[in-house]
Design an enzyme around this catalytic site. Structure first.
Site, mmCIF file in Angstrom:
data_model
loop_
_atom_site.group_PDB
_atom_site.id
_atom_site.type_symbol
_atom_site.label_atom_id
_atom_site.label_comp_id
_atom_site.label_asym_id
_atom_site.label_seq_id
_atom_site.Cartn_x
_atom_site.Cartn_y
_atom_site.Cartn_z
ATOM 1 N N HIS A 126 -14.352 3.412 -0.786
ATOM 2 C CA HIS A 126 -14.889 2.194 -0.172
ATOM 3 C C HIS A 126 -16.231 2.580 0.465
ATOM 4 C CE1 HIS A 126 -15.134 -0.964 2.944
ATOM 5 N NE2 HIS A 126 -14.216 -1.638 2.271
ATOM 6 N N ASP A 203 -8.889 8.516 4.499
ATOM 7 C CA ASP A 203 -9.065 7.086 4.747
ATOM 8 C C ASP A 203 -7.749 6.400 4.373
ATOM 9 O OD1 ASP A 203 -9.509 4.393 4.550
ATOM 10 O OD2 ASP A 203 -11.397 4.540 3.447
ATOM 11 N N GLN A 206 -5.641 1.605 3.178
ATOM 12 C CA GLN A 206 -4.751 0.898 2.250
ATOM 13 C C GLN A 206 -3.329 1.450 2.232
ATOM 14 O OE1 GLN A 206 -5.312 -1.924 0.929
ATOM 15 N NE2 GLN A 206 -7.505 -2.035 1.350
ATOM 16 N N LYS A 229 -4.873 -4.473 8.466
ATOM 17 C CA LYS A 229 -4.310 -4.333 7.115
ATOM 18 C C LYS A 229 -2.837 -3.940 7.177
ATOM 19 C CE LYS A 229 -8.753 -2.854 5.195
ATOM 20 N NZ LYS A 229 -9.214 -3.963 4.364
ATOM 21 N N CYS A 367 -16.395 -3.811 -1.993
ATOM 22 C CA CYS A 367 -17.083 -2.776 -1.189
ATOM 23 C C CYS A 367 -16.968 -1.400 -1.845
ATOM 24 C CB CYS A 367 -16.549 -2.711 0.235
ATOM 25 S SG CYS A 367 -16.849 -4.214 1.148
HETATM 26 N N1 PLP Z 1 -11.513 1.986 3.450
HETATM 27 C C1 PLP Z 1 -10.752 1.342 2.570
HETATM 28 C C2 PLP Z 1 -10.043 2.104 1.491
HETATM 29 C C3 PLP Z 1 -10.617 -0.050 2.663
HETATM 30 O O1 PLP Z 1 -9.859 -0.710 1.782
HETATM 31 C C4 PLP Z 1 -11.298 -0.737 3.696
HETATM 32 C C5 PLP Z 1 -11.236 -2.210 3.776
HETATM 33 O O2 PLP Z 1 -11.004 -2.894 2.823
HETATM 34 C C6 PLP Z 1 -12.056 -0.001 4.595
HETATM 35 C C7 PLP Z 1 -12.149 1.362 4.441
HETATM 36 C C8 PLP Z 1 -12.751 -0.665 5.736
HETATM 37 O O3 PLP Z 1 -11.810 -1.194 6.616
HETATM 38 P P1 PLP Z 1 -12.237 -2.122 7.850
HETATM 39 O O4 PLP Z 1 -13.114 -3.186 7.295
HETATM 40 O O5 PLP Z 1 -10.949 -2.621 8.387
HETATM 41 O O6 PLP Z 1 -12.949 -1.230 8.812
#
Ligand code: PLP
Length: 409
Positions: A126, A203, A206, A229, A367
């Site tokens: 992401h 990270d 998910q 999430k 993203c």
């Molecule tokens: N990393 C991953 C794998 C994600 O799916 C997301 C959001 O979709 C993020 C980071 C960013 O998360 P947030 O927008 O809650 O900070």
């Protein structure tokens, strides 16, 4: 704690937002990877805080402040126990994954990354787990190394080993890809990096809602996540870090709460985790996060995982019957979501039409623009599942996709 029976009707009753019509059709909510809906207990916990407990924490001597401080610190304990951190102080509350990763890129970056140094990420990250590292490296004239993946969306571990031999300072990888659904073999990847004494950031945006996370078993150095999430409110998330790292890392933001003594000549900083929590935190949301954790824990996790896996299997099987269907991400180990394109149809057009049929999915690059570039597509349609979704909803979704595809061809 007595576990709730996995009864889908009881579960759905806890999410009133699901019980509505959009454009005169029953809502089918398959955008859970973007954000999950919130159960009543979470909504009520946050509301209760504002109704009866609202107060700034840590600095007040009066009753409300002490109660709110205790509740906030108990939330930290609950989150620590949920992911099996060694101590609550290893949990830093942040606004979510993005803020946690920016904190790490700045603070861990400052501690470890010098001129010309390297950081490893994977080809399926992401933007939040790529751009902060890239920007930090621009300042240090360093280099971002990217682990390759194959056309199924599986990381190439031989290439990873080659990159590790270049002695990067940090590895940062997604547990589960938000575009491909790939579950990366993070335990193995962490152990590979540790052979070179390289710390690993995971990270977990998910994964927290879907998998049991044990940071001690994984032996990751950092694990970051977003509350929204995993059935918790927006504006709260966390960063788990091993204490030995957190103690060495410099603060990320400066201001109230994170300081110990302050004069115009010099400032000393508070202990971990407060050193990383400058300013007034989102107390109500932290209490909502604690309630969301307890909500998740009130079910048999294996049962929930098996149910969600079955939804994914069923959706994949049903969608495969649609002419021109091309799945993006076909790793053997996938979780939570399904991404696809249909020959000759723009994902955005498909998403817009099925929205009018009541089905909420995400379309676009999610993203993760480099992933789209790799597959040579403008975006995908992504359907992502949570424990409250059903096979009946998948039937509606598949019918809607089929109908929309026929309209657009
Ligand atoms: N990393 C991953 C794998 C994600 O799916 C997301 C959001 O979709 C993020 C980071 C960013 O998360 P947030 O927008 O809650 O900070």
């Amino acid at each position: 704690m007595a576990l709730n029976q996995f009864n889908i009707n009881d579960i759905r009753a806890q999410f009133p937002v699901l019980d509505q019509q959009v454009y005169g059709k029953p809502l089918v909510y398959f955008d859970n990877a973007a954000t999950t809906q919130k159960p009543l207990c979470v909504i009520e916990r946050e509301r209760d805080y504002y109704l009866h407990e609202n107060c700034n924490i840590h600095r007040g001597v009066h009753y409300l402040s002490q109660m709110a401080t205790e509740a906030y610190e108990n939330a930290r304990k609950t989150v620590a126990q949920f992911i099996n951190a060694r101590q609550p102080q290893e949990i830093v509350f942040t606004r979510g994954t993005t803020e946690s990763l920016n904190l790490l890129a700045t603070s861990l970056g400052q501690l470890l990354v010098g001129e010309g140094d390297k950081v490893v990420v994977s080809a399926m990250e992401h933007h939040s787990n790529m751009v902060p590292w890239q920007q930090m490296l621009m300042h240090s004239k360093g280099q971002l190394l990217v682990i390759r993946m194959d056309k199924n969306g599986v990381l190439d571990l031989n290439h990873y080993e080659e990159l590790l031999k270049q002695r990067p300072k940090i590895v940062s990888i997604a547990h589960i890809s938000n575009t491909l659904g790939t579950v990366n073999p993070i335990k193995e990847m962490i152990s590979m990096a540790h052979k070179y004494d390289i710390p690993v950031v995971i990270d977990g945006a998910q994964s927290m809602a879907h998998q049991v996370i044990d940071v001690q078993d994984l032996d990751c150095d950092f694990y970051v996540f977003s509350g929204h999430k995993m059935y918790a409110p927006m504006g709260i998330g966390g960063l788990y870090g091993k204490m030995e790292w957190l103690e060495k890392m410099p603060p990320y933001q400066f201001g109230g709460e994170m300081v110990d003594t302050v004069s115009f000549e010099k400032t000393t900083f508070n202990k971990v985790p407060f050193k990383f929590e400058a300013g007034t935190p989102n107390v109500g949301a932290a209490l909502g996060l604690e309630t969301a954790v307890k909500f998740i824990q009130s079910f048999d996790r294996q049962e929930v995982e098996a149910y969600e896996d079955e939804l994914l299997r069923y959706a994949t099987e049903q969608l495969a019957n649609i002419e021109g269907m091309r799945f993006i991400g076909q790793a053997p180990k996938r979780n939570g979501l399904i991404s696809f394109v249909i020959d000759g149809i723009h994902p955005y057009d498909l998403g817009t039409i099925i929205d009018k049929m009541g089905v909420a999915v995400r379309t676009g690059h999610h993203c993760a623009e480099p992933v789209m570039t790799f597959f040579g597509i403008p975006g995908t349609v992504r359907a992502s599942f949570a424990m409250y979704n059903t096979k009946e909803e998948i039937d509606i979704f598949v019918k809607a996709v089929d109908k929309a595809a026929n309209m657009l061809k």
